[in-house]
Write an enzyme that holds these catalytic residues in place. Structure first.
Site, PDB file in Angstrom:
ATOM      1  CB  CYS A  95      -0.905   0.009   1.226  1.00 30.59           C
ATOM      2  SG  CYS A  95      -1.868   1.521   1.416  1.00 30.59           S
ATOM      3  CE1 TYR A 333     -22.626  -3.364  26.378  1.00 33.50           C
ATOM      4  CE2 TYR A 333     -22.463  -5.686  26.969  1.00 33.50           C
ATOM      5  CZ  TYR A 333     -22.335  -4.355  27.306  1.00 33.50           C
ATOM      6  OH  TYR A 333     -21.920  -4.003  28.568  1.00 33.50           O
ATOM      7  CG  ASP A 402     -20.049  -8.655  20.150  1.00 36.58           C
ATOM      8  OD1 ASP A 402     -18.925  -8.223  20.459  1.00 36.58           O
ATOM      9  OD2 ASP A 402     -20.406  -8.829  18.975  1.00 36.58           O
ATOM     10  CB  CYS A 429     -13.388  -5.993  19.458  1.00 37.14           C
ATOM     11  SG  CYS A 429     -14.112  -4.611  20.376  1.00 37.14           S
TER      12      CYS A 429
END
Length: 472
Positions: A95, A333, A402, A429
Site C-alpha cells: 500500500c 449489546y 459482545d 474485540c
C-alpha cells in the site's frame, strides 16, 4: 562520565541516581536496535541499554537503525530509519500510503506471522491481566484482502481540492486514499464520484477547525460481494444542495446503491454520526445473509465489518453456547440482533438488549424475518436492562455478550451473574478488557474454560476473541 550523565539528568528535572550507569537517549538520536516482540498496538519492541524502544512497522528479528522521536524516563518511541537485517516475517508493504495512514499495522509482515502475533496477544492478556491459565484453542482466519463491508471517509479541502481518505496516525490530517486494499474496489469509485459531484456543484467539504463546510464524511456499507450498497453522507447541516441531481447521478452510475441516507451532525465533535437520519433514496436499510439468516442493516446498526469471518466467529460462539430446545438466551449489546438470531434454535426464547433505538427496531424486524416467534428486544444499556430482567425473574440458560472495546462494567458483570446461567459466551474485540472481565467473572462464580481468537480485522492491530465461561 557519571558527572556528565548527572548533569544531563538535572537538566531534564530527573533524579540523577536513576541514570547513573545508563546512557541517556535523546530526541533525534539514531541507535542500533533489534526487535524482540510486538505490542498489542502493533509496534515492535526492542531494548537499547536500559531503555525499551517502541518502533512501528517493524517485525521480530528486524535489526534496524532507530531514529528516536520521543524519550521518557525508561522508554522511548522511534521510527525505523533503516532496516539493516530484515526479520524472517518481513515483506514489502503493498500500500502506497501505509506509512502515513492510521488504519493498518501489519502490511509489512507475512500474514501467517501476523496471525501468530495476534494469538500471542490474546494469550498474553489472559495470563498477564486475567491471571488465567487458559490459552486460546487457535485463531480463525480467512483472506486478509478486500474484506471490509463498511468504510467511513472524512472529507477535507486540501490544496483547493476535496480529499477523502483516512486520518493519519494520531492526527486529523486526512491521507488521501483512492483504493483501500481492505475494502471493495467499488467503495473507492463511489467516493471519487461523490467528490466529483461536490466539486462540480461547489459544495464545500467540512473544515474541522472553523466548523464550516457541509459534507463531513462519506459512510458506505455493503452486503457480501457488494451486491447491495448503502451510501450515507454525514452533513454539517440538514440537506444537500442539488439533492435530486445527486441521487440521480449516484444511483444511475452505481446500480448497486440501494439506499442513500443523509445524516445530520452539526456538533463540534469527533463523533462521526449525528442522531438524525433522512432516507432520500430507496430504503433506509440494506439486506444481508449470515449463516442462512436474513438481516436488515441501517446506517446506525452495529454489524460486523468482515462478513465471512463473522460467520466463522458466530459458528464458534454457537458451538460454545450449545443451546438446547426450549432454553432461554439473553443477548447483550445485540446490535441488529445478529448474534442471538444466529445462535438461537427455533424453540429458543431470545431476549436481546441494545442501546441504539434504530438497531433495536432492526433486531425486531430481523427476528420476525427469520421466523423467531419467541424473541423480545429491549432498548436500554446493558446494566439497566439486566437489572430490569432480574426484577422480572428472568432466568437465562445462556448469556451472550459482545460489548464495545471498553468491555463490561462491574455492575453489568454482577447483573449477568445474577441470571445464574450455566454458561456465558463472551465475544470481545479487546483482549485486555476481556481478560480483566474474565477475572471479574471469577469472583462471581464463573470460570473461563475455552477461548478462540478470530482475525476479523486482518492487517490491523485488532483481534476478536470468543470465550466460554462455565458456572462453578
Amino acid at each position: 562520565m557519571q558527572d556528565n550523565i548527572r548533569d544531563k539528568s538535572a537538566e531534564r528535572g530527573c533524579p540523577s541516581a536513576d541514570f547513573l550507569g545508563k546512557e541517556m537517549l535523546e530526541k533525534n538520536q539514531k541507535v542500533p536496535l533489534k526487535i524482540e516482540a510486538i505490542t498489542s498496538e502493533g509496534s515492535g519492541v526492542g531494548r537499547y541499554d536500559d531503555f525499551v524502544i517502541f518502533t512501528p512497522m517493524t517485525c521480530p528479528g528486524d535489526e534496524i537503525t532507530a531514529h528516536i522521536l520521543k524519550v521518557k524516563k525508561s522508554y522511548a518511541f522511534a521510527k525505523a530509519e533503516r532496516i539493516i537485517v530484515p526479520g524472517e516475517a518481513r515483506i514489502e508493504p503493498d500500500c502506497a500510503v501505509y506509512a502515513q495512514c492510521g488504519g493498518c499495522a501489519f502490511r509489512h509482515m507475512r500474514y501467517d506471522a501476523e496471525l501468530e502475533q495476534k494469538r500471542a496477544m490474546v494469550d498474553d492478556a489472559l495470563a498477564r491481566i486475567g491471571a488465567l491459565a487458559l490459552q486460546t484453542e487457535g485463531i480463525l482466519a480467512l483472506s486478509p484482502a478486500r474484506y471490509r463491508n463498511k468504510a467511513q471517509y472524512p472529507l477535507r479541502a486540501q490544496q483547493g481540492q476535496i480529499t477523502a481518505g483516512f486520518f493519519a496516525k494520531h492526527s486529523h490530517r486526512v491521507v488521501s486514499c483512492k483504493d483501500c486494499l481492505l475494502e471493495p474496489e467499488i467503495f473507492g469509485a463511489i467516493t471519487q464520484a461523490v467528490i466529483y459531484f461536490l466539486q462540480q456543484h461547489r459544495i464545500a467539504a467540512y473544515n474541522e477547525q472553523a466548523h464550516e463546510g457541509l459534507v463531513r464524511h462519506i459512510f458506505l456499507r455493503c452486503t457480501r460481494a457488494a451486491e447491495q450498497i448503502s451510501l450515507c453522507l454525514v452533513l454539517n447541516g440538514s440537506s444537500l444542495p442539488h439533492r435530486e441531481a445527486f441521487v440521480r447521478f449516484m444511483s444511475s452510475t452505481f446500480p448497486a446503491i440501494k439506499s442513500i441516507v443523509f445524516n445530520t451532525n452539526t456538533a463540534k465533535t469527533n463523533v462521526i454520526l449525528g442522531d438524525t437520519y433522512r432516507t432520500v433514496y430507496g430504503e433506509e436499510f440494506i439486506e444481508d445473509t449470515l449463516l442462512e439468516k436474513r438481516f436488515r442493516i441501517s446506517a446506525a446498526s452495529f454489524y460486523q465489518v468482515n462478513h465471512d469471518m463473522c460467520e466463522q466467529l458466530y459458528l464458534k460462539a454457537k458451538e460454545y453456547a450449545a443451546l438446547q430446545p426450549g432454553e432461554t438466551l439473553v443477548d447483550l449489546y445485540c446490535g441488529a440482533g445478529t448474534v442471538g438470531i444466529c445462535l438461537a434454535q427455533a424453540q429458543t426464547r431470545l431476549i436481546g438488549v441494545e442501546i441504539v433505538p434504530e438497531a433495536v427496531e432492526n433486531a425486531k424486524a430481523n427476528a420476525a424475518r427469520n421466523h423467531l416467534q419467541n424473541a423480545r428486544f429491549l432498548c436500554a444499556d446493558a446494566a439497566e436492562a439486566t437489572a430490569v430482567l432480574k426484577k422480572e425473574g428472568i432466568k437465562a440458560d445462556c448469556v451472550v455478550v459482545d460489548p464495545p472495546r471498553k468491555g463490561c462494567d462491574a455492575q453489568t458483570i454482577h447483573n449477568i451473574a445474577a441470571f445464574e446461567a450455566s454458561r456465558i459466551v463472551y465475544i470481545s474485540c479487546n483482549p485486555a478488557t476481556l481478560a480483566r472481565d474474565l477475572k471479574a467473572f471469577e469472583s462471581e462464580g464463573y470460570q473461563a474454560v475455552r477461548a478462540c481468537a478470530a482475525d476479523l480485522f486482518p492487517r490491523t492491530a485488532h483481534v476478536e476473541t470468543v470465550c466460554l465461561l462455565s458456572r462453578q
